[in-house]
Design a protein around this motif. Structure first.
Motif, PDB file in Angstrom:
ATOM      1  N   THR A  50       0.757   3.665  -2.925  1.00 53.50           N
ATOM      2  CA  THR A  50       0.150   4.268  -3.370  1.00 53.50           C
ATOM      3  C   THR A  50       0.906   5.961  -3.533  1.00 53.50           C
ATOM      4  O   THR A  50       0.332   6.831  -4.015  1.00 53.50           O
ATOM      5  N   ASN A  51       2.174   5.808  -3.267  1.00 52.66           N
ATOM      6  CA  ASN A  51       3.147   6.631  -3.337  1.00 52.66           C
ATOM      7  C   ASN A  51       3.181   6.867  -5.421  1.00 52.66           C
ATOM      8  O   ASN A  51       3.272   8.188  -5.375  1.00 52.66           O
ATOM      9  N   GLY A  52       3.280   5.898  -5.404  1.00 48.82           N
ATOM     10  CA  GLY A  52       3.267   6.323  -7.248  1.00 48.82           C
ATOM     11  C   GLY A  52       2.002   6.598  -7.514  1.00 48.82           C
ATOM     12  O   GLY A  52       1.865   7.889  -8.534  1.00 48.82           O
ATOM     13  N   VAL A  53       0.723   6.456  -7.185  1.00 51.61           N
ATOM     14  CA  VAL A  53      -0.593   6.692  -7.513  1.00 51.61           C
ATOM     15  C   VAL A  53      -0.399   8.561  -7.119  1.00 51.61           C
ATOM     16  O   VAL A  53      -1.121   9.484  -8.191  1.00 51.61           O
ATOM     17  N   GLN A  54       0.187   9.047  -5.875  1.00 54.68           N
ATOM     18  CA  GLN A  54       0.293  10.147  -5.512  1.00 54.68           C
ATOM     19  C   GLN A  54       1.035  11.421  -6.423  1.00 54.68           C
ATOM     20  O   GLN A  54       0.943  12.395  -6.424  1.00 54.68           O
ATOM     21  N   ALA A  55       2.754  10.234  -6.718  1.00 55.68           N
ATOM     22  CA  ALA A  55       3.680  11.017  -7.516  1.00 55.68           C
ATOM     23  C   ALA A  55       2.521  11.612  -8.790  1.00 55.68           C
ATOM     24  O   ALA A  55       2.855  12.427  -9.387  1.00 55.68           O
ATOM     25  N   THR A  76       7.803  15.254   1.192  1.00 52.99           N
ATOM     26  CA  THR A  76       7.802  16.285  -0.002  1.00 52.99           C
ATOM     27  C   THR A  76       6.542  16.742   0.037  1.00 52.99           C
ATOM     28  O   THR A  76       5.949  17.498  -0.314  1.00 52.99           O
ATOM     29  N   LYS A  77       5.610  15.931   0.977  1.00 49.79           N
ATOM     30  CA  LYS A  77       4.114  16.361   0.538  1.00 49.79           C
ATOM     31  C   LYS A  77       3.068  17.230   1.665  1.00 49.79           C
ATOM     32  O   LYS A  77       3.636  17.360   2.650  1.00 49.79           O
ATOM     33  N   GLU A  78       2.059  18.247   1.516  1.00 46.11           N
ATOM     34  CA  GLU A  78       2.179  18.992   2.496  1.00 46.11           C
ATOM     35  C   GLU A  78       1.317  18.097   3.164  1.00 46.11           C
ATOM     36  O   GLU A  78       1.121  16.670   2.899  1.00 46.11           O
ATOM     37  N   VAL A  82       0.300  -1.138  -0.214  1.00 49.44           N
ATOM     38  CA  VAL A  82       0.187   0.148  -0.199  1.00 49.44           C
ATOM     39  C   VAL A  82       0.958   1.483   0.147  1.00 49.44           C
ATOM     40  O   VAL A  82       1.189   2.083  -0.469  1.00 49.44           O
ATOM     41  N   ASN A  83       1.898   1.165   1.193  1.00 47.04           N
ATOM     42  CA  ASN A  83       2.778   2.596   0.793  1.00 47.04           C
ATOM     43  C   ASN A  83       3.772   2.570  -0.222  1.00 47.04           C
ATOM     44  O   ASN A  83       3.623   4.213  -0.755  1.00 47.04           O
ATOM     45  N   ILE A  84       3.865   1.318  -1.158  1.00 46.51           N
ATOM     46  CA  ILE A  84       4.885   1.973  -2.155  1.00 46.51           C
ATOM     47  C   ILE A  84       3.501   2.815  -3.398  1.00 46.51           C
ATOM     48  O   ILE A  84       4.372   3.223  -4.184  1.00 46.51           O
ATOM     49  N   LEU A 103       6.415   8.340   6.337  1.00 40.83           N
ATOM     50  CA  LEU A 103       6.754   6.861   7.428  1.00 40.83           C
ATOM     51  C   LEU A 103       6.480   5.917   6.014  1.00 40.83           C
ATOM     52  O   LEU A 103       6.846   4.598   6.900  1.00 40.83           O
ATOM     53  N   GLY A 104       6.146   6.316   5.135  1.00 38.83           N
ATOM     54  CA  GLY A 104       5.303   5.003   4.176  1.00 38.83           C
ATOM     55  C   GLY A 104       6.947   4.250   3.557  1.00 38.83           C
ATOM     56  O   GLY A 104       6.657   2.915   3.924  1.00 38.83           O
ATOM     57  N   LEU A 105       7.968   4.681   3.636  1.00 41.34           N
ATOM     58  CA  LEU A 105       8.772   3.662   2.619  1.00 41.34           C
ATOM     59  C   LEU A 105       9.925   3.466   4.560  1.00 41.34           C
ATOM     60  O   LEU A 105      10.464   2.427   3.660  1.00 41.34           O
TER      61      LEU A 105
HETATM   62 MG   LIG Z   1       3.995   7.525   0.814  1.00 48.51          MG
END
Ligand SMILES: [Mg+2]
Ligand SMILES: Nc1ncnc2c1ncn2[C@@H]1O[C@H](COP(=O)(O)OP(=O)(O)O)[C@@H](O)[C@H]1O
Lengths: 140, 341
Positions: free
Chosen positions: B247-252, B296-298, B243-245, B305-307
């Motif tokens: 989600t980062n991709g989707v958010q990026a 780097t996110k608001e 989920v953490n990884i 903490l994700g990664l």
């Molecule tokens: Mg994340």
């Protein structure tokens, strides 16, 4: 399908274009507004809606546009700004699954007449459509 | 900080306490576990040691006779062990046992508890960033339920009523499925034994969650899965990593782009890659992304903490995580675990 592009049927209170990627939502809006005496045309995303509006010689005669935000292809935010620019006299209502105050404010500034949140009762939806139509008639 | 040569440790006792210490030592720089022993061949720590490529044995005397040991840690809880060690320790290697071992064990348990709480809190914070997406996905079928019910109220045709009732049941099932996915993700990780977890399933489940992270819904997903890429672990933890990884991709990509999920199985390893077409990670940022609280996110979009959590969990299972990124083109994360299939 061509016949729907003409003048709204005589006994209809008006014609509404609903844009939502979920068939469930289109079905809900169509059910609610048909019961309330409106004619409803459906589009799956912004791209299809824009295509519909611009097909034929004249822009499709719709009185009110109801638009979702979260959609594939042309999303709601882009679709709204397109409609506001190309068809400034057509009132646009946003119907979304989540209330986002910042987004609502931005959209209302862009000239969206109402920001509605699903699930919405039939009467409230019909009232919002009715008041949007009255406003646009007054403006015309 | 760590200084000097690593401390070479022999662990005696591979029960719960020994296993926790083993995992802690294995991920601590400066500590090297050179062997672990337990009289019980089924002790969980022995199995874990083999997964971590650490020599495991049932013969304590043999283990003690090896060269290069700096410290013997006795967590067998066996009162006769101290004497046994004394007899088989001609070089007088330092022994940590009895009360001091219990003290160490208590500290480790405490640390593990705090870490589990931190991970759980991070998971719940992530759900906070999913709120709008969840609301959207639940409110759509809810709207259908409402309008069908309104329609039924003034409908007299039994056929129509029956159809509407059936559609309502289906819409409610969809809502139930969403809630189930969320509870699965939010669930506190079980302390039970490790089980086989299918990475394909974990990635698919993670994608469902990750989609909630953006307002837009314009991500093209390509899956390239191998059959049964199974790793040993706690399902909740493996899911949290994915989920953490994802989600980062989707958010990026800000909800718009292409996501490629693939799994491979070769040479006793299982690999999952998650590639996005987002903006990539600048070079000077790349060194920091695994640091706790680096974001780097608001606020409200990321905890930083994700990664860090993903890496901690992956390492615990003897795996690795790495990243390659091209600015302007996208980012690829790779997870690798020992295969359990
Ligand atoms: Mg994340
Ligand atoms: N796929 C990605 N593309 C671009 N940047 C990323 C990606 N994954 C992680 N990052 C960067 O790494 C940072 C840390 O990520 P993470 O530990 O998950 O915390 P968070 O997502 O809460 O910020 C992010 O803020 C972002 O800058």
């Amino acid at each position: 399908m061509v016949d729907v592009f003409g003048i709204p049927q005589k006994n209809s209170r008006g014609r509404v274009l609903v844009i939502d990627d979920e068939a469930d939502v289109r079905k809900s809006v169509t059910m609610s507004l048909t019961k309330s005496g409106y004619e409803v045309i459906e589009a799956e995303d912004g791209q299809q809606a824009i295509g519909l509006m611009n097909s034929g010689d004249n822009p499709l005669a719709v009185d009110v546009i109801i638009c979702d935000i979260r959609m594939p292809k042309v999303n709601g935010i882009e679709a709204v700004s397109y409609f506001r620019a190309q068809y400034p006299s057509r009132p646009v209502l946003v119907l979304t699954g989540f209330p986002d105050i910042q987004l609502a404010t931005d959209l209302l500034k862009q000239g969206v007449v109402d920001y509605l949140v699903k699930p919405i009762e039939r009467e409230k939806l019909a009232a919002a459509v009715e008041s949007a139509m009255t406003r646009s008639r007054k403006a015309a | 900080m760590v200084s000097g040569d690593p401390i070479n440790v022999i662990l005696l006792g591979a029960g719960t306490g020994g296993t926790s210490l083993l995992e802690l030592f294995a991920r601590s720089p400066g500590v090297e576990v050179v062997g672990i022993a337990d009289k019980n061949p089924d002790a969980p720590g022995l199995k874990r040691a083999r997964e971590l490529h650490i020599p495991a044995s049932q013969d304590v005397a043999e283990l003690l006779s090896r060269d290069g040991t700096g410290l013997i840690v006795d967590v067998t809880g066996d009162p006769a062990m101290a004497e046994f060690i004394a007899r088989h320790n001609p070089r007088g290697i330092q022994v940590l046992g009895g009360m001091t071992a219990r003290l160490l064990w208590n500290l480790v348990q405490h640390e593990a508890g705090i870490q589990a709480q931190l991970f759980q809190a991070a998971k719940l914070a992530t759900i906070g960033t999913f709120t709008s997406g969840i609301a959207h996905d639940i409110n759509n079928p809810l709207y259908l339920v409402m309008s069908l019910a309104e329609d039924m109220a003034d409908e007299s045709d039994p056929g129509v009523i029956r159809d509407h009732a059936r559609d309502i049941v289906q819409a409610v099932r969809r809502i139930a499925a969403i809630v189930k996915g969320l509870t699965l993700y939010a669930r506190v990780s079980s302390a039970d034994d490790l089980v086989g977890v299918d990475l394909n399933g974990a990635l698919d489940e993670a994608l469902k969650m990750a989609r909630y992270a953006t307002v837009l819904n314009e991500i093209e997903v390509a899956r390239d899965y191998v059959a049964r890429p199974v790793v040993r672990g706690r399902p909740e933890e493996i899911l949290q990593v994915c989920v953490n990884i994802v989600t980062n991709g989707v958010q990026a990509m800000n909800g718009r782009g292409a996501l490629r999920l693939s799994t491979r199985r070769e040479d006793g390893l299982v690999t999952a890659t998650i590639a996005d077409t987002g903006p990539g990670i600048p070079r000077d940022v790349l060194d920091k992304i695994f640091d706790p609280f680096f974001t780097t996110k608001e606020p409200g979009k990321g905890t930083g903490l994700g990664l860090h959590i993903a890496r901690t969990i992956v390492k615990k299972y003897g795996g690795l995580i790495d990243v390659s990124s091209h600015e302007g083109r996208g980012t690829t994360f790779r997870l690798q675990f020992p295969s359990a299939g």
